[in-house]
Each structure stands twice: as structure tokens, then as C-alpha cells.
Design an enzyme around this catalytic site. Structure first.
Site: not given
Ligand code: E4P
Length: 218
Positions: A86-88
Site C-alpha cells: 500500500v503506497k501512502v
């Protein structure tokens, strides 16, 4: 060093995977938009399609900018496939979300890193990887590779497990410089990976080998 490809284009991902040197994929909302994918169900299906092409981490970026929204989106993305990361974004709400995901065993990539201080915060929150954007830093006449070096050094000082993923790569030299200073991963456009092949002496040498072989047959 691990090589990721920085695209949402399935044909390019396939081409890089067929070389046998591809370890993962990164995407971002701009790269998804470039493929004409924005409808929520189509976005999720596209991430699954990418995961089916490469057996390695596939970064899928959240669009929300508040903690609750990022958690909801991130959990949905992580449930799609075991390889989803998950890219945050590097904002305060993002750091809270990274800590939450880290506690739950969900892998994260903290994106939009432009300083060592930001990389330190992301590592403390438990990010699996951080993405310093070296090309965009070079674009404003600063030194992107120097930032990678600084982050690698800080992480080594404290034994952080967070991996340094050099992003916003513009050319093969960026990849080499990042390899020299110990970046864990480079995420690159296909053209930069293919650029690593190029050397005129290889072309000249191969042409001579083939010519000599042909002439020796008489
Ligand atoms: C990947 O994780 C980044 O979003 C990407 O490398 C940014 O690249 P750009 O600066 O070429 O848009």
C-alpha cells in the site's frame, strides 16, 4: 539491487518480466490515469492483472488524504493479492496510516519523499519501503542521488529494516549511482532498464564474432 518497473502499462511490465530481471512494480495515480484507468472496479482489477504478471511487490497508491480514508482504501488494496504494497503519501495522516498498517502486518511504501527527515519519520512509523524521488529533485537543480546516500546512511546507523526504493529515475546512470551507494531497489521506466544494455563495444564485438564465424565456413 532489486529492479522494479515504474509503470501501469501491462505490455511494458510483460516485456520487463520476460527479461528475467524484474523484481516488482510501482504505480501511482498519474501512471494509472495514463492507461485510462480511473473507475474504482477497473483500478482494482488492473492491480490484480499486474500481480498476475510479476511475482514481487506491486505498489498500489491510496487516493485519500485522511487517516480513515487511507485505512479503508489500503485494507481493500491489501486484500486484493499477497504482493500488494500500500503506497501512502508522506503527510502526517499518512504516517499515522503507515504505523497502523505496520502493526497489522500490511506492507507499505511511503511515497513523495524529498528529504532525509521525511525518510526518518517513515522508517520510525514502520514503512516497508520509502520512495525518494530523485529525478524530480534533479529537475529543480538539487542532487537526488545525494539524498538517497543520506537516507541509506541514516538507516544503516540505526538498523532500520525500511528499504530505500529510489524512484523518479530518469536514466540508466541514475540506476548505477543508486547501486553504488547501496539503494535497495530502483524503480525505473522500461527505457532506463533497457539503457543498461547499451555499449558500442558490445555491438562492435558481436558484429565481429558473427562475421568471423561466417567467414570461417568458407
Ligand atoms: C514511483 O513510485 C513514483 O511515483 C515515480 O517514480 C515518480 O516518477 P516521476 O517523477 O517520473 O513522475
Amino acid at each position: 539491487m532489486n529492479f522494479f518497473i515504474d509503470t501501469a502499462n501491462l505490455e511494458q511490465i510483460k516485456e520487463a518480466a520476460q527479461l528475467g530481471v524484474l523484481d516488482g512494480v510501482t504505480t501511482n495515480p498519474s501512471l494509472m490515469a495514463k492507461e485510462g484507468i480511473s473507475e474504482p472496479k477497473a483500478v482494482l482489477q488492473h492491480y490484480v492483472d499486474i500481480c498476475n504478471l510479476v511475482d514481487g511487490p506491486v505498489s498500489a497508491e491510496v487516493i485519500s488524504t485522511n487517516f480513515e480514508g487511507m485505512i479503508k482504501e489500503g485494507e481493500e488494496l491489501a486484500a486484493l493479492h499477497k504482493n500488494i504494497v500500500v503506497k501512502v503519501p508522506m503527510i502526517a495522516e499518512g504516517i499515522k496510516a503507515i504505523k497502523y498498517f505496520s502493526d497489522k502486518g500490511i506492507k507499505t511504501n511511503c511515497t513523495l519523499i524529498f528529504s532525509a527527515g521525511q525518510a526518518l519519520l517513515a522508517a520510525k512509523a514502520g514503512a516497508t519501503m520509502v520512495s525518494p524521488f530523485i529525478g524530480r529533485i534533479d529537475d529543480i537543480n538539487w542532487d537526488g542521488v545525494q539524498l538517497i546516500e543520506q537516507i541509506v546512511h541514516i538507516y544503516q546507523n540505526y538498523g532500520y529494516a525500511t528499504e530505500v526504493l529510489a524512484a523518479s529515475i530518469r536514466n540508466p546512470l541514475h540506476i548505477l549511482k543508486c547501486a553504488e551507494i547501496g539503494a535497495d531497489i530502483a524503480t525505473c521506466p522500461l527505457s532506463s532498464i533497457m539503457g543498461l544494455f547499451n555499449h558500442p563495444l558490445t555491438d562492435i564485438g558481436l558484429a565481429k564474432f558473427l562475421a568471423d564465424h561466417k567467414n570461417s565456413k568458407g
